[in-house]
Scaffold this motif. Structure first.
Motif, PDB file in Angstrom:
ATOM      1  N   PRO A   1       0.832  -1.205   0.000  1.00  0.00           N
ATOM      2  CA  PRO A   1       0.000   0.000   0.000  1.00  0.00           C
ATOM      3  C   PRO A   1       0.866   1.255   0.000  1.00  0.00           C
ATOM      4  N   VAL A   2       0.519   2.188  -0.819  1.00  0.00           N
ATOM      5  CA  VAL A   2       1.256   3.444  -0.912  1.00  0.00           C
ATOM      6  C   VAL A   2       0.526   4.486  -0.083  1.00  0.00           C
ATOM      7  N   CYS A   3       1.301   5.402   0.505  1.00  0.00           N
ATOM      8  CA  CYS A   3       0.728   6.466   1.318  1.00  0.00           C
ATOM      9  C   CYS A   3      -0.230   7.300   0.476  1.00  0.00           C
ATOM     10  N   GLU A   4      -1.404   7.570   1.021  1.00  0.00           N
ATOM     11  CA  GLU A   4      -2.423   8.316   0.297  1.00  0.00           C
ATOM     12  C   GLU A   4      -2.312   9.820   0.509  1.00  0.00           C
ATOM     13  N   ALA A   5      -1.335  10.274   1.309  1.00  0.00           N
ATOM     14  CA  ALA A   5      -1.184  11.713   1.532  1.00  0.00           C
ATOM     15  C   ALA A   5      -0.633  12.385   0.271  1.00  0.00           C
ATOM     16  N   ASP A   6      -0.707  13.726   0.247  1.00  0.00           N
ATOM     17  CA  ASP A   6      -0.238  14.521  -0.899  1.00  0.00           C
ATOM     18  C   ASP A   6      -0.915  14.084  -2.191  1.00  0.00           C
ATOM     19  N   ASP A   7      -2.197  13.769  -2.096  1.00  0.00           N
ATOM     20  CA  ASP A   7      -2.980  13.367  -3.274  1.00  0.00           C
ATOM     21  C   ASP A   7      -2.371  12.162  -3.978  1.00  0.00           C
ATOM     22  N   GLY A   8      -1.814  11.242  -3.181  1.00  0.00           N
ATOM     23  CA  GLY A   8      -1.257  10.032  -3.758  1.00  0.00           C
ATOM     24  C   GLY A   8       0.119  10.179  -4.346  1.00  0.00           C
TER      25      GLY A   8
ATOM     26  N   GLN B   1      -1.609   5.985   5.509  1.00  0.00           N
ATOM     27  CA  GLN B   1      -0.546   6.950   5.294  1.00  0.00           C
ATOM     28  C   GLN B   1       0.754   6.428   5.894  1.00  0.00           C
ATOM     29  N   CYS B   2       1.853   7.062   5.504  1.00  0.00           N
ATOM     30  CA  CYS B   2       3.151   6.685   6.045  1.00  0.00           C
ATOM     31  C   CYS B   2       3.309   7.278   7.447  1.00  0.00           C
ATOM     32  N   ALA B   3       4.384   6.877   8.125  1.00  0.00           N
ATOM     33  CA  ALA B   3       4.593   7.325   9.503  1.00  0.00           C
ATOM     34  C   ALA B   3       4.796   8.832   9.578  1.00  0.00           C
ATOM     35  N   GLU B   4       5.462   9.421   8.598  1.00  0.00           N
ATOM     36  CA  GLU B   4       5.704  10.865   8.624  1.00  0.00           C
ATOM     37  C   GLU B   4       4.413  11.647   8.484  1.00  0.00           C
ATOM     38  N   HIS B   5       3.549  11.260   7.545  1.00  0.00           N
ATOM     39  CA  HIS B   5       2.293  11.973   7.371  1.00  0.00           C
ATOM     40  C   HIS B   5       1.306  11.688   8.496  1.00  0.00           C
ATOM     41  N   LEU B   6       1.509  10.577   9.191  1.00  0.00           N
ATOM     42  CA  LEU B   6       0.687  10.322  10.371  1.00  0.00           C
ATOM     43  C   LEU B   6       1.133  11.147  11.563  1.00  0.00           C
ATOM     44  N   GLY B   7       2.296  11.786  11.457  1.00  0.00           N
ATOM     45  CA  GLY B   7       2.788  12.629  12.536  1.00  0.00           C
ATOM     46  C   GLY B   7       3.524  11.866  13.621  1.00  0.00           C
ATOM     47  N   TRP B   8       4.010  10.681  13.315  1.00  0.00           N
ATOM     48  CA  TRP B   8       4.728   9.917  14.323  1.00  0.00           C
ATOM     49  C   TRP B   8       6.087  10.559  14.587  1.00  0.00           C
ATOM     50  N   PRO B   9       6.520  10.633  15.842  1.00  0.00           N
ATOM     51  CA  PRO B   9       7.824  11.244  16.154  1.00  0.00           C
ATOM     52  C   PRO B   9       8.980  10.339  15.746  1.00  0.00           C
ATOM     53  N   LEU B  10      10.137  10.968  15.611  1.00  0.00           N
ATOM     54  CA  LEU B  10      11.341  10.225  15.268  1.00  0.00           C
ATOM     55  C   LEU B  10      11.827   9.385  16.439  1.00  0.00           C
ATOM     56  N   CYS B  11      12.473   8.289  16.119  1.00  0.00           N
ATOM     57  CA  CYS B  11      13.102   7.449  17.141  1.00  0.00           C
ATOM     58  C   CYS B  11      14.226   8.247  17.800  1.00  0.00           C
ATOM     59  N   PRO B  12      14.358   8.208  19.121  1.00  0.00           N
ATOM     60  CA  PRO B  12      15.428   8.969  19.781  1.00  0.00           C
ATOM     61  C   PRO B  12      16.819   8.459  19.470  1.00  0.00           C
ATOM     62  N   GLY B  13      16.941   7.317  18.809  1.00  0.00           N
ATOM     63  CA  GLY B  13      18.259   6.802  18.469  1.00  0.00           C
ATOM     64  C   GLY B  13      18.894   6.049  19.624  1.00  0.00           C
ATOM     65  N   HIS B  14      20.187   5.771  19.455  1.00  0.00           N
ATOM     66  CA  HIS B  14      20.909   5.015  20.479  1.00  0.00           C
ATOM     67  C   HIS B  14      22.315   5.553  20.608  1.00  0.00           C
ATOM     68  N   ASP B  15      22.744   5.762  21.840  1.00  0.00           N
ATOM     69  CA  ASP B  15      24.110   6.182  22.160  1.00  0.00           C
ATOM     70  C   ASP B  15      24.484   7.483  21.440  1.00  0.00           C
ATOM     71  N   GLY B  16      23.531   8.389  21.373  1.00  0.00           N
ATOM     72  CA  GLY B  16      23.794   9.686  20.764  1.00  0.00           C
ATOM     73  C   GLY B  16      23.721   9.718  19.251  1.00  0.00           C
ATOM     74  N   HIS B  17      23.477   8.584  18.619  1.00  0.00           N
ATOM     75  CA  HIS B  17      23.382   8.555  17.164  1.00  0.00           C
ATOM     76  C   HIS B  17      21.923   8.750  16.746  1.00  0.00           C
ATOM     77  N   PRO B  18      21.640   9.700  15.861  1.00  0.00           N
ATOM     78  CA  PRO B  18      20.251   9.935  15.448  1.00  0.00           C
ATOM     79  C   PRO B  18      19.726   8.787  14.611  1.00  0.00           C
ATOM     80  N   CYS B  19      18.427   8.644  14.586  1.00  0.00           N
ATOM     81  CA  CYS B  19      17.756   7.595  13.825  1.00  0.00           C
ATOM     82  C   CYS B  19      16.662   8.237  12.974  1.00  0.00           C
ATOM     83  N   THR B  20      16.517   7.759  11.757  1.00  0.00           N
ATOM     84  CA  THR B  20      15.517   8.332  10.848  1.00  0.00           C
ATOM     85  C   THR B  20      14.189   7.595  10.899  1.00  0.00           C
ATOM     86  N   ALA B  21      14.118   6.514  11.678  1.00  0.00           N
ATOM     87  CA  ALA B  21      12.866   5.770  11.778  1.00  0.00           C
ATOM     88  C   ALA B  21      11.884   6.515  12.672  1.00  0.00           C
ATOM     89  N   ARG B  22      10.609   6.289  12.428  1.00  0.00           N
ATOM     90  CA  ARG B  22       9.546   6.900  13.235  1.00  0.00           C
ATOM     91  C   ARG B  22       8.733   5.801  13.905  1.00  0.00           C
TER      92      ARG B  22
END
Length: 204
Positions: free
Chosen positions: A71-78, A90-111
């Motif tokens: 399934p593809v995110c339906e936000a932004d008119d598809g 919708q995808c996690a970003e368009h759902l407004g999910w926060p970013l993962c805090p990461g581990h040991d000071g390294h940022p993470c792009t997952a939500r």
């Protein structure tokens, strides 16, 4: 004398025949393989049935259940190329999910839905905690270094420990993981309780 008896025996008629030759039983002709009328068709008349591929069976089962594998995110008119979250449109970003805090000071792009660590960062944090709580040394002579003290026994193939120290190490590993997960879950529960809106006291 013997030669004469053999000649006489050869000249005798075979039982069931009238001219000295064995009778061949009569067989009824079988159905024509190219015939389509009358009785049952033979398997040669049609193409050999081919079982469906496994991918096709899985796709049919998913269609029967109403599941879309991609399934593809339906936000932004598809126009969003990101796949939708399982069970969402919708995808996690368009759902407004926060970013993962990461581990040991390294940022993470997952939500994540709750803003906690993603599964990958949780695994990295777990292994880092195990390495710190249960440090392990290795030897160059194929002997077990010991889990809580020097051992010297022969190590198992593909394992730095002997069987006895491996059992003890696994037992301590399970205990450390349970304690770490209990502390983590308690910290998450405390953070959620602090973020929850405070209910206004009811005046009597």
């Amino acid at each position: 004398m013997i030669s004469g008896r053999l000649k006489a025996t050869a000249a005798m008629p075979v039982p069931g025949s009238t001219a000295g030759t064995a009778a061949v039983p009569h067989q009824a002709p079988g159905p024509d393989r190219h015939s389509t009328g009358g009785g049952r068709r033979r398997w040669e008349d049609g193409p050999t049935p081919t079982p469906p591929a496994r991918a096709e069976l899985e796709q049919q089962e998913q269609l029967r259940r109403g599941i879309d594998r991609h399934p593809v995110c339906e936000a932004d008119d598809g126009r969003c190329p990101t796949l939708a979250v399982v069970g969402e449109t919708q995808c996690a970003e368009h759902l407004g999910w926060p970013l993962c805090p990461g581990h040991d000071g390294h940022p993470c792009t997952a939500r994540t839905r709750t803003g906690n660590q993603c599964a990958t960062c949780q695994d990295e944090a777990r292994y880092a905690h195990l390495d710190a709580a249960l440090p392990m040394t290795t030897t160059d002579d194929g002997t077990c270094p010991g889990h809580v003290g020097p051992c010297g026994r022969a190590a198992m193939p593909g394992d730095p420990y002997c069987a006895r120290c491996r059992i003890a190490s696994q037992r301590d590993r399970d205990r450390v993981i349970q304690e770490w997960e209990a502390v983590r879950d308690a910290a998450v529960a405390t953070a959620k309780a602090q973020e929850a809106p405070q209910e206004a006291p009811v005046r009597s």
